[in-house]
Design a protein around this motif. Structure first.
Motif, PDB file in Angstrom:
ATOM      1  N   UNK A 105      16.686 -14.498  -0.367  1.00 16.16           N
ATOM      2  CA  UNK A 105      17.866 -13.727   0.011  1.00 16.16           C
ATOM      3  C   UNK A 105      18.107 -12.592  -0.969  1.00 16.16           C
ATOM      4  N   UNK A 106      17.949 -12.887  -2.258  1.00 14.17           N
ATOM      5  CA  UNK A 106      18.095 -11.839  -3.269  1.00 14.17           C
ATOM      6  C   UNK A 106      16.945 -10.844  -3.218  1.00 14.17           C
ATOM      7  N   UNK A 107      15.737 -11.337  -2.918  1.00 13.85           N
ATOM      8  CA  UNK A 107      14.540 -10.511  -3.087  1.00 13.85           C
ATOM      9  C   UNK A 107      14.352  -9.477  -1.992  1.00 13.85           C
ATOM     10  N   UNK A 108      14.867  -9.709  -0.792  1.00 16.36           N
ATOM     11  CA  UNK A 108      14.559  -8.815   0.326  1.00 16.36           C
ATOM     12  C   UNK A 108      15.028  -7.390   0.049  1.00 16.36           C
ATOM     13  N   UNK A 109      16.283  -7.225  -0.331  1.00 14.32           N
ATOM     14  CA  UNK A 109      16.794  -5.877  -0.599  1.00 14.32           C
ATOM     15  C   UNK A 109      16.110  -5.253  -1.803  1.00 14.32           C
ATOM     16  N   UNK A 110      15.879  -6.049  -2.859  1.00 14.16           N
ATOM     17  CA  UNK A 110      15.226  -5.518  -4.048  1.00 14.16           C
ATOM     18  C   UNK A 110      13.768  -5.168  -3.776  1.00 14.16           C
ATOM     19  N   UNK A 111      13.116  -5.983  -2.945  1.00 13.53           N
ATOM     20  CA  UNK A 111      11.735  -5.704  -2.565  1.00 13.53           C
ATOM     21  C   UNK A 111      11.643  -4.375  -1.820  1.00 13.53           C
ATOM     22  N   UNK A 112      12.576  -4.147  -0.924  1.00 11.30           N
ATOM     23  CA  UNK A 112      12.588  -2.891  -0.175  1.00 11.30           C
ATOM     24  C   UNK A 112      12.809  -1.698  -1.101  1.00 11.30           C
ATOM     25  N   UNK A 113      13.700  -1.862  -2.086  1.00 12.71           N
ATOM     26  CA  UNK A 113      13.962  -0.771  -3.022  1.00 12.71           C
ATOM     27  C   UNK A 113      12.741  -0.469  -3.878  1.00 12.71           C
ATOM     28  N   UNK A 114      12.081  -1.517  -4.384  1.00  6.98           N
ATOM     29  CA  UNK A 114      10.893  -1.313  -5.216  1.00  6.98           C
ATOM     30  C   UNK A 114       9.776  -0.668  -4.401  1.00  6.98           C
ATOM     31  N   UNK A 115       9.570  -1.145  -3.177  1.00  7.03           N
ATOM     32  CA  UNK A 115       8.520  -0.563  -2.336  1.00  7.03           C
ATOM     33  C   UNK A 115       8.799   0.908  -2.051  1.00  7.03           C
ATOM     34  N   UNK A 116      10.024   1.228  -1.746  1.00  7.58           N
ATOM     35  CA  UNK A 116      10.374   2.616  -1.430  1.00  7.58           C
ATOM     36  C   UNK A 116      10.205   3.519  -2.644  1.00  7.58           C
ATOM     37  N   UNK A 117      10.669   3.057  -3.809  1.00 13.86           N
ATOM     38  CA  UNK A 117      10.556   3.868  -5.014  1.00 13.86           C
ATOM     39  C   UNK A 117       9.102   4.018  -5.452  1.00 13.86           C
ATOM     40  N   UNK A 118       8.314   2.943  -5.356  1.00 15.13           N
ATOM     41  CA  UNK A 118       6.900   3.018  -5.723  1.00 15.13           C
ATOM     42  C   UNK A 118       6.160   3.985  -4.817  1.00 15.13           C
TER      43      UNK A 118
END
Length: 341
Positions: free
Chosen positions: A214-227
């Motif tokens: 639940x915590x990781x989904x939004x953070x994963x999307x942010x990291x993928x987008x920034x990378x």
């Protein structure tokens, strides 16, 4: 390699020494700048509780008892709670206790806030690190693939996931994970927490995977987008085009010349994610009934337990400032373009 006595060696050694000395000065300066920030946060946290309506003594006694209580009984309770002195004295007592680990006592339970936090900090910290690990482990490869295969179906798929990851509310995702993974499939328990150290890693993973996801989904999307965004920018640089023109293999070029400079902005984002995850556990712990610091904060707000609210706000703020300080130092250490003047 030139002899030590040559000017070339002396100049190189001097440059290294100057950079190391400048880096330490930068670390000390950034650390000192964090002190006034924490001081301002402590004043704001304390002032918010002072401006909140209601008397702690009346809250502790309850509505039906405060009407029949004598003034002596009310004054005795206010003295026991430490709210019978002027606000500036209360602040000095509170902030001095914070630095020695005594951040007040709960109005309702009579247990010190530091004890309540120590009993719940493991659940919050382990779930936060689990969620951040998952987001980095999956988000970085997704962003690298999207940037490397720009304008392909891989890139578009990752960007669709990033948009959805930002758009989905955390509580909605948590409830749907519980319904599908727990109720329908029965793969995970619905509520609770098990310690990795006392109950073993298997039990910890069973109870913590869904909250971490639940915590990781939004953070994963942010990291993928920034990378992806950072890598696309780096791949457009002149030296990358020169490497390609010389016939360097794509994978070798990516590994040697593109990834390191592309990761610099991602490091800053990961630091912000760590800080955001500490406060993001409030919703996650409430949905999954995890006995962590986030759920304790929600309960304290509902009960208007002022010492607990003040202590947790200060702990969250300290963690936020400390993590940002680490990221600033790490960013300056990894990026040679940072100047320490």
């Amino acid at each position: 390699r030139p002899p030590r006595s040559t000017p070339l060696y002396s100049s190189a050694a001097s440059d290294v020494y100057k950079r190391q000395a400048g880096m330490w000065k930068y670390i000390v300066r950034r650390s000192l700048l964090a002190v006034p920030v924490l001081f301002a946060v402590s004043i704001i946290s304390f002032s918010i509780m002072q401006l909140a309506p209601g008397d702690p003594a009346a809250i502790l006694m309850g509505g039906e008892y405060i009407a029949i209580a004598s003034q002596e009984e009310i004054d005795e309770i206010r003295s026991a709670l430490g709210v019978d002195v002027p606000p500036h004295i209360q602040y000095l007592n509170w902030i001095s206790g914070f630095f020695v680990g005594e951040i007040g006592t709960s109005i309702f339970t009579g247990i010190s806030v530091s004890t309540m936090v120590s009993e719940r900090i493991e659940a919050t910290v382990t779930i936060v690190f689990y969620g951040i690990f998952v987001s980095i482990f999956l988000g970085l490869p997704m962003g690298i693939l999207a940037g490397w295969k720009m304008n392909t179906w891989i890139d578009r798929s990752v960007m669709i996931f990033a948009v959805l990851g930002f758009a989905i509310p955390g509580f909605w995702l948590a409830l749907n994970l519980i319904y599908v993974m727990c109720v329908k499939l029965g793969w995970f328990p619905v509520f609770g927490f098990r310690s990795m150290f006392t109950d073993g890693p298997i039990q910890f993973l069973k109870y913590s995977t869904l909250p971490a996801m639940t915590l990781a989904v939004a953070f994963m999307a942010l990291i993928a987008r920034m990378t992806r965004s950072s890598l696309v920018e780096v791949l457009g640089e002149d030296y990358i085009r020169t490497a390609r023109a010389k016939g360097l293999k794509e994978t070798l070029m990516l590994r040697r010349h593109a990834l390191k400079p592309a990761f610099m902005p991602v490091i800053t984002v990961i630091g912000l994610i760590f800080a955001a995850a500490v406060t993001g556990t409030v919703v996650t712990e409430s949905v999954f009934a995890i006995p962590g610091m986030g759920r304790l904060f929600v309960k304290a707000v509902g009960d208007r337990d002022y010492p607990v609210i003040q202590g947790l706000m200060m702990i969250f703020a300290t963690a936020y400032v400390f993590l940002n300080l680490i990221i600033d130092i790490l960013y300056a250490y990894l990026d040679p373009r940072i100047r320490y003047s």
